[in-house]
Design an enzyme around this catalytic site. Structure first.
Site, PDB file in Angstrom:
ATOM      1  N   ASP A 160      -8.251 -16.309  47.492  1.00 27.66           N
ATOM      2  CA  ASP A 160      -7.590 -17.541  47.088  1.00 27.66           C
ATOM      3  C   ASP A 160      -8.214 -17.941  45.753  1.00 27.66           C
ATOM      4  O   ASP A 160      -9.410 -18.259  45.686  1.00 27.66           O
ATOM      5  CB  ASP A 160      -7.800 -18.635  48.139  1.00 27.66           C
ATOM      6  CG  ASP A 160      -7.082 -19.937  47.803  1.00 27.66           C
ATOM      7  OD1 ASP A 160      -6.773 -20.162  46.604  1.00 27.66           O
ATOM      8  OD2 ASP A 160      -6.837 -20.744  48.708  1.00 27.66           O
ATOM      9  N   ASP A 186      10.370 -21.798  27.646  1.00 23.86           N
ATOM     10  CA  ASP A 186      10.323 -20.485  28.277  1.00 23.86           C
ATOM     11  C   ASP A 186      10.563 -19.351  27.297  1.00 23.86           C
ATOM     12  O   ASP A 186       9.994 -18.261  27.470  1.00 23.86           O
ATOM     13  CB  ASP A 186      11.369 -20.423  29.403  1.00 23.86           C
ATOM     14  CG  ASP A 186      11.248 -19.171  30.249  1.00 23.86           C
ATOM     15  OD1 ASP A 186      10.122 -18.819  30.634  1.00 23.86           O
ATOM     16  OD2 ASP A 186      12.285 -18.542  30.534  1.00 23.86           O
ATOM     17  N   HIS A 211       5.726  -9.849  26.281  1.00 19.77           N
ATOM     18  CA  HIS A 211       6.204  -8.468  26.424  1.00 19.77           C
ATOM     19  C   HIS A 211       7.195  -8.076  25.334  1.00 19.77           C
ATOM     20  O   HIS A 211       7.398  -6.894  25.073  1.00 19.77           O
ATOM     21  CB  HIS A 211       6.810  -8.235  27.815  1.00 19.77           C
ATOM     22  CG  HIS A 211       8.149  -8.876  28.028  1.00 19.77           C
ATOM     23  ND1 HIS A 211       8.309 -10.172  28.462  1.00 19.77           N
ATOM     24  CD2 HIS A 211       9.398  -8.370  27.875  1.00 19.77           C
ATOM     25  CE1 HIS A 211       9.593 -10.442  28.562  1.00 19.77           C
ATOM     26  NE2 HIS A 211      10.279  -9.379  28.225  1.00 19.77           N
ATOM     27  N   LYS A 256       7.950  -4.105  22.732  1.00 21.70           N
ATOM     28  CA  LYS A 256       9.175  -3.312  22.601  1.00 21.70           C
ATOM     29  C   LYS A 256       9.076  -2.407  21.374  1.00 21.70           C
ATOM     30  O   LYS A 256       8.607  -2.827  20.311  1.00 21.70           O
ATOM     31  CB  LYS A 256      10.393  -4.232  22.507  1.00 21.70           C
ATOM     32  CG  LYS A 256      10.708  -4.964  23.812  1.00 21.70           C
ATOM     33  CD  LYS A 256      11.937  -5.835  23.674  1.00 21.70           C
ATOM     34  CE  LYS A 256      12.252  -6.538  24.988  1.00 21.70           C
ATOM     35  NZ  LYS A 256      12.671  -5.603  26.046  1.00 21.70           N
ATOM     36  N   ARG A 296      -3.436 -14.169  48.389  1.00 20.62           N
ATOM     37  CA  ARG A 296      -3.911 -15.032  49.478  1.00 20.62           C
ATOM     38  C   ARG A 296      -3.558 -14.491  50.862  1.00 20.62           C
ATOM     39  O   ARG A 296      -4.064 -14.987  51.867  1.00 20.62           O
ATOM     40  CB  ARG A 296      -3.316 -16.432  49.310  1.00 20.62           C
ATOM     41  CG  ARG A 296      -3.885 -17.193  48.128  1.00 20.62           C
ATOM     42  CD  ARG A 296      -3.292 -18.577  48.016  1.00 20.62           C
ATOM     43  NE  ARG A 296      -1.857 -18.527  47.761  1.00 20.62           N
ATOM     44  CZ  ARG A 296      -1.070 -19.598  47.675  1.00 20.62           C
ATOM     45  NH1 ARG A 296      -1.588 -20.799  47.842  1.00 20.62           N
ATOM     46  NH2 ARG A 296       0.212 -19.480  47.424  1.00 20.62           N
ATOM     47  N   LYS A 330      20.732 -18.534  29.282  1.00 19.71           N
ATOM     48  CA  LYS A 330      20.993 -17.822  30.535  1.00 19.71           C
ATOM     49  C   LYS A 330      22.492 -17.906  30.855  1.00 19.71           C
ATOM     50  O   LYS A 330      23.192 -18.783  30.358  1.00 19.71           O
ATOM     51  CB  LYS A 330      20.165 -18.411  31.677  1.00 19.71           C
ATOM     52  CG  LYS A 330      18.675 -18.136  31.512  1.00 19.71           C
ATOM     53  CD  LYS A 330      17.907 -18.448  32.763  1.00 19.71           C
ATOM     54  CE  LYS A 330      16.447 -18.047  32.626  1.00 19.71           C
ATOM     55  NZ  LYS A 330      16.265 -16.595  32.503  1.00 19.71           N
ATOM     56  N   HIS A 377       8.784 -15.937  22.665  1.00 23.02           N
ATOM     57  CA  HIS A 377       9.528 -14.739  22.262  1.00 23.02           C
ATOM     58  C   HIS A 377      10.193 -14.898  20.895  1.00 23.02           C
ATOM     59  O   HIS A 377      10.008 -14.075  19.989  1.00 23.02           O
ATOM     60  CB  HIS A 377      10.621 -14.415  23.290  1.00 23.02           C
ATOM     61  CG  HIS A 377      10.110 -14.040  24.638  1.00 23.02           C
ATOM     62  ND1 HIS A 377       8.869 -13.475  24.843  1.00 23.02           N
ATOM     63  CD2 HIS A 377      10.671 -14.118  25.872  1.00 23.02           C
ATOM     64  CE1 HIS A 377       8.695 -13.243  26.137  1.00 23.02           C
ATOM     65  NE2 HIS A 377       9.770 -13.625  26.772  1.00 23.02           N
TER      66      HIS A 377
END
Length: 506
Positions: A112, A253, A196, A200, A69, A358, A258
């Site tokens: 946009d 998440d 992703h 690997k 944008r 985390k 994963h």
């Protein structure tokens, strides 16, 4: 520098040369990145495409088109990328002359994504229409609009491909809605839902390890396997992702994509071929075989945690609720541990323990396969014998270790564990591409094996959603755990009930 800011002056020599050169026109392939100035683009996608360019994996006539944008010129965009992306290129791989040539194939358009009229700048003359790969490195809430506007502008054809970044939805209904909207404009074989972790090298090696070695397949089942652990631990906090993360949490998440994908590769039956749909059919069967969790199961077999400020020696770390853009009363989990069961003959009564978090003690991703111990041991003080264990490390190192028992040197017959190690880094002198480079090349070449199919995604959400609903009904806060530790004590208790322990505790 924040992406919304104007790039700084004083370009490098490579940048100056790239700007001075001609703007790249449409060739045979356009890689169009929505969110072209975002973190994902400059940290992962463009460094990955640079590596492919460096090793001559991008065909001549490829153009990379960043969209955003910001009202930037091409020179502004190149200056921004030149000042940000090189830091994320593998050490020793940066070459100023190659970087100059790479910048030469980059272009920029101010678009946009919510405004249909902006898409007109992407049209090309009818005699110069390239094949297009659209990479949607944006919030998933924009996916439906982008698909509709691309279609309305006549930018999609039979050769087009679209890459969708996770997370795809926040629950089953939203995932189905996104899939349905994208499906109105792209055929399923044109859609690449990227994870992703599936790029690997070690993850892809799991297929060969399992199905290319006759010594493993007969034992890869109950009752020869006692349990499986899958851990994806991060030492970092939420950082700049707090705004997104607080609305998602660790289950959405990390676990929904994963960890469940890793579980599928460990648990799937041998596919009849390496055809993408044959492989994904077997992964789908695993997801559909996962035992659904009722409320009592959620209470007993799941652990939610949230990191608090660190104490004692070492660098101080803030707690999650002290992070910028996190509400002080947040109940979002930054840690999940859970026990899952697969209802089929191969995995009957074998628990799968999934864990992610985390601000854990170290950054580590691994799969631990514990084999069943000897029913009787002839060695003194070795009741039942120590079980063999397969240790598959995904990061930070990539290796496969098989733990076995050998004789302790000296007189007597005292067994001790040793590890047979396959160091995947040194097993071949061929270059090991990073996950995003490998997956981007798969998209360009039309290889779908390592991407999620629509029904896979929806099956994963079907299993995860009752856990989210159960947590909501229970109404409990996540358990506190100190930043820099391995999570709440309750996660150790989850294992101890099965007379097991997490890898670092055993």
């Amino acid at each position: 520098m924040h992406p919304s800011e104007a790039p700084a002056a004083s370009p490098s020599a490579a940048l100056a040369a790239a700007i001075a050169g001609p703007e790249p026109g449409p060739g045979t392939l356009d890689i169009v990145i929505f969110g072209g100035s975002g973190d994902l683009a400059f940290r992962k996608l463009l460094p990955a495409l640079y590596m492919a360019f460096l090793h001559e994996r991008l065909e001549p006539g490829t153009r990379i088109l960043g969209l955003g944008r910001q009202g930037w010129s091409r020179a502004d965009y190149l200056a921004f990328i030149d000042s940000h992306s090189p830091a994320f290129i593998a050490p020793g791989a940066f070459s100023a002359p190659v970087w100059q040539r790479f910048l030469g194939i980059l272009d920029y358009r101010c678009v946009d994504a919510t405004q249909a009229a902006d898409y007109a700048v992407l049209r090309e003359p009818a005699d110069r229409v390239p094949q297009r790969v659209f990479y949607l490195a944006t919030a998933p809430s924009l996916f439906s609009q982008i698909g509709a506007h691309l279609d309305a502008a006549g930018l999609i054809d039979a050769r087009s491909r679209v890459v969708l970044e996770k997370p795809l939805g926040t629950d089953l209904a939203s995932a189905r809605a996104i899939n349905a909207d994208i499906g109105r404009h792209f055929r399923e074989e044109q859609v690449y839902r990227i994870d992703h972790y599936l790029g690997k090298e070690t993850v892809q090696n799991l297929m060969v390890l399992r199905f290319g070695n006759a010594i493993f397949e007969p034992l890869w089942r109950a009752p020869y396997i006692r349990s499986v652990q899958i851990t994806v631990a991060e030492s970092v906090g939420v950082g700049s992702r707090a705004g997104f993360y607080d609305g998602a949490g660790a289950l959405r998440d990390m676990v929904q994509n994963h960890l469940l994908q890793l579980l599928c590769i460990v648990a799937m039956e041998p596919p009849i071929s390496l055809n993408p749909d044959d492989v994904r059919d077997e992964k789908l069967r695993v997801l559909r075989s996962l035992r659904r969790m009722e409320l009592a199961d959620v209470r007993r077999d799941t652990v939610r945690g949230q990191y608090t400020a660190s104490l004692g020696e070492g660098p101080s770390m803030r707690g999650y609720r002290e992070e910028e853009n996190v509400p002080p009363d947040s109940r979002t989990e930054t840690f999940v541990a859970l026990k899952a069961h697969i209802n089929n003959a191969r995995w009957a009564h074998v628990p799968f323990f999934l864990r992610t978090g985390k601000r854990m003690q170290t950054r580590r991703s691994e799969i631990i396969v514990d084999f069943t111990g000897q029913p009787f041991s002839i060695f003194p003080n070795q009741s039942g014998g120590r079980p063999n264990r397969l240790i598959i490390s995904l990061q930070p190192e990539e290796s496969i270790q098989l733990e076995m028992m050998v004789k302790e040197p000296g007189s007597g017959m005292v067994p001790r564990p040793v590890k047979l190690e396959l160091d995947l880094q040194s097993a071949s002198d061929k270059r090991r591409a990073e996950a995003y480079e490998r997956l981007l090349m798969d998209v360009i070449k039309g290889r779908l094996t390592h991407f999620m199919r629509r029904d896979e995604l929806e099956a994963a959400w079907t299993w995860v959603e009752p856990i989210l609903d159960g947590w909501k009904l229970l109404g409990e806060r996540p358990r506190d755990y100190r930043a820099g530790t391995w999570g709440p004590a309750a996660s150790s208790a989850l294992m101890a009930r099965e007379d097991l322990a997490w890898f670092e505790e055993s």
